[in-house]
Design a protein around this motif. Structure first.
Motif, short mmCIF file in Angstrom:
data_model
loop_
_atom_site.label_atom_id
_atom_site.label_comp_id
_atom_site.label_asym_id
_atom_site.label_seq_id
_atom_site.Cartn_x
_atom_site.Cartn_y
_atom_site.Cartn_z
N PHE A 31 47.25 -13.65 21.13
CA PHE A 31 47.78 -14.88 21.72
C PHE A 31 48.35 -15.78 20.64
CE2 PHE A 31 44.03 -13.42 24.00
CZ PHE A 31 44.52 -13.26 25.28
N TRP A 32 49.59 -16.25 20.84
CA TRP A 32 50.18 -17.27 19.98
C TRP A 32 49.79 -18.64 20.56
CZ3 TRP A 32 51.61 -16.10 15.42
CH2 TRP A 32 52.46 -15.04 15.12
N LEU A 33 49.32 -19.52 19.68
CA LEU A 33 49.04 -20.90 20.09
C LEU A 33 49.85 -21.84 19.22
CD1 LEU A 33 45.69 -19.64 20.46
CD2 LEU A 33 46.21 -21.50 22.00
N THR A 34 50.65 -22.67 19.86
CA THR A 34 51.44 -23.65 19.13
C THR A 34 50.58 -24.88 18.84
OG1 THR A 34 52.19 -24.72 21.16
CG2 THR A 34 53.57 -22.92 20.31
N ARG A 35 51.07 -25.72 17.97
CA ARG A 35 50.36 -26.95 17.65
C ARG A 35 50.21 -27.80 18.91
NH1 ARG A 35 50.63 -32.20 16.56
NH2 ARG A 35 49.54 -33.04 14.76
N ARG A 36 51.27 -27.87 19.68
CA ARG A 36 51.25 -28.67 20.91
C ARG A 36 50.17 -28.19 21.88
NH1 ARG A 36 55.38 -31.87 23.69
NH2 ARG A 36 54.90 -31.84 25.90
N GLN A 149 39.28 -23.50 13.43
CA GLN A 149 39.19 -24.63 12.51
C GLN A 149 39.56 -24.20 11.08
OE1 GLN A 149 35.48 -26.70 12.71
NE2 GLN A 149 36.09 -28.24 11.23
N GLN A 150 39.10 -23.03 10.67
CA GLN A 150 39.44 -22.52 9.34
C GLN A 150 40.94 -22.26 9.23
OE1 GLN A 150 36.85 -19.11 9.01
NE2 GLN A 150 35.08 -20.36 8.46
N ALA A 151 41.54 -21.69 10.27
CA ALA A 151 42.98 -21.43 10.26
C ALA A 151 43.78 -22.73 10.27
CB ALA A 151 43.38 -20.55 11.44
N LEU A 152 43.25 -23.76 10.93
CA LEU A 152 43.94 -25.05 10.98
C LEU A 152 44.03 -25.70 9.60
CD1 LEU A 152 42.57 -26.60 14.28
CD2 LEU A 152 44.92 -25.92 13.78
N GLN A 153 43.08 -25.40 8.73
CA GLN A 153 43.14 -25.94 7.37
C GLN A 153 44.37 -25.43 6.64
OE1 GLN A 153 39.30 -24.94 5.80
NE2 GLN A 153 38.28 -26.60 6.89
N ALA A 158 46.76 -31.35 11.06
CA ALA A 158 46.07 -32.63 11.22
C ALA A 158 45.54 -32.84 12.64
CB ALA A 158 46.97 -33.79 10.81
N LEU A 159 44.90 -31.82 13.19
CA LEU A 159 44.25 -31.94 14.49
C LEU A 159 42.84 -32.45 14.28
CD1 LEU A 159 45.38 -28.69 16.33
CD2 LEU A 159 46.30 -30.97 16.55
N PRO A 160 42.25 -33.10 15.29
CA PRO A 160 40.88 -33.60 15.13
C PRO A 160 39.90 -32.44 14.94
CG PRO A 160 41.62 -33.87 17.39
CD PRO A 160 42.80 -33.39 16.60
N THR A 161 38.88 -32.68 14.12
CA THR A 161 37.85 -31.68 13.90
C THR A 161 36.79 -31.83 14.98
OG1 THR A 161 36.56 -33.14 12.51
CG2 THR A 161 38.22 -31.76 11.41
N THR A 162 35.80 -30.97 14.97
CA THR A 162 34.73 -31.07 15.95
C THR A 162 33.96 -32.37 15.79
OG1 THR A 162 33.29 -29.81 14.49
CG2 THR A 162 34.39 -28.60 16.25
N GLU A 163 33.88 -32.91 14.57
CA GLU A 163 33.18 -34.17 14.37
C GLU A 163 33.91 -35.31 15.09
OE1 GLU A 163 33.96 -32.08 11.79
OE2 GLU A 163 31.94 -31.30 11.55
N GLY A 164 35.24 -35.29 15.09
CA GLY A 164 36.00 -36.32 15.78
C GLY A 164 35.86 -36.24 17.29
N VAL A 165 35.60 -35.05 17.78
CA VAL A 165 35.45 -34.86 19.22
C VAL A 165 34.13 -35.42 19.71
CG1 VAL A 165 35.24 -33.10 21.01
CG2 VAL A 165 36.98 -32.87 19.26
N ALA A 166 33.10 -35.37 18.89
CA ALA A 166 31.77 -35.82 19.31
C ALA A 166 31.78 -37.27 19.74
CB ALA A 166 30.77 -35.61 18.18
N SER A 167 32.53 -38.10 19.05
CA SER A 167 32.53 -39.52 19.39
C SER A 167 33.27 -39.79 20.70
CB SER A 167 33.17 -40.32 18.25
OG SER A 167 34.51 -39.92 18.08
#
Length: 185
Positions: A31-36, A149-153, A158-167
């Motif tokens: 599966f290809w996933l775009t940034r959007r 998450q590793q591939a996003l690095q 600049a997508l939110p990490t799991t820490e940003g989602v918790a809040s």
């Protein structure tokens, strides 16, 4: 379908992430996933997992921070037992979606109260629709999110990490049973 191996990589030329899943019976799904698309799907998958943990029987966590800590603990245990040394086996006997990865334009997410996530990934081009329904355990979803998450690095999107989602997640008292959600490109 029983998933055997996961792989997530960033293709710099395409500027897309490639999710690859191998099954025990020798099939490979790509599966290809775009940034959007990932901008919409990534937080929803993370929030759905937090909600799933909040609704788990016998849960002692009473707030979002405690839920995130519980999830982090479970993810750490999962990662300690995961095999990151064995390379992803290319050359599957069968590619049911075809030789080219499915370009995900629509995604529908649902949580199973028994501990799984339903993920319907679709490629809609004009009148043609190609789709694949994945039923993943919470552990597989956690693994897929970690690899993403590793591939996003390397993608530097600049997508939110799991820490940003918790809040942003609801507190357990506000949680309703997970429902189906849809995301379009």
């Amino acid at each position: 379908m029983s998933i055997h191996q996961l792989s997530v990589s960033h293709d710099e030329r395409q500027d897309r992430l490639l999710w690859r899943l191998n099954t025990l019976d020798g099939q490979e799904f790509q599966f290809w996933l775009t940034r959007r698309m990932l901008t919409r799907l990534w937080p929803a998958m993370n929030q759905s997992l937090l909600k799933w943990h909040a609704s788990a029987p016998g849960l002692a966590a009473s707030d979002t921070i405690s839920l995130q800590m519980l999830r982090d603990f479970k993810r750490d245990n999962l990662m300690a037992s995961a095999d990151f040394k064995t390379p992803f086996a290319s050359g599957a006997k069968e590619k049911p979606l075809g030789q080219e990865p499915l370009l995900v334009t629509d995604a529908h997410l649902s949580m199973d109260p028994q501990g799984g996530m339903g993920l319907l990934l679709e490629q809609k081009i004009g009148e043609h629709c190609k789709s694949c329904q994945l039923n993943l355990s919470v552990d597989l979803v956690e693994g897929l999110l970690l690899l993403t998450q590793q591939a996003l690095q390397s993608a530097d999107w600049a997508l939110p990490t799991t820490e940003g989602v918790a809040s942003e997640a609801a507190s357990p008292a506000e949680v309703t049973p997970p429902t189906a959600q849809s995301y379009k490109h």
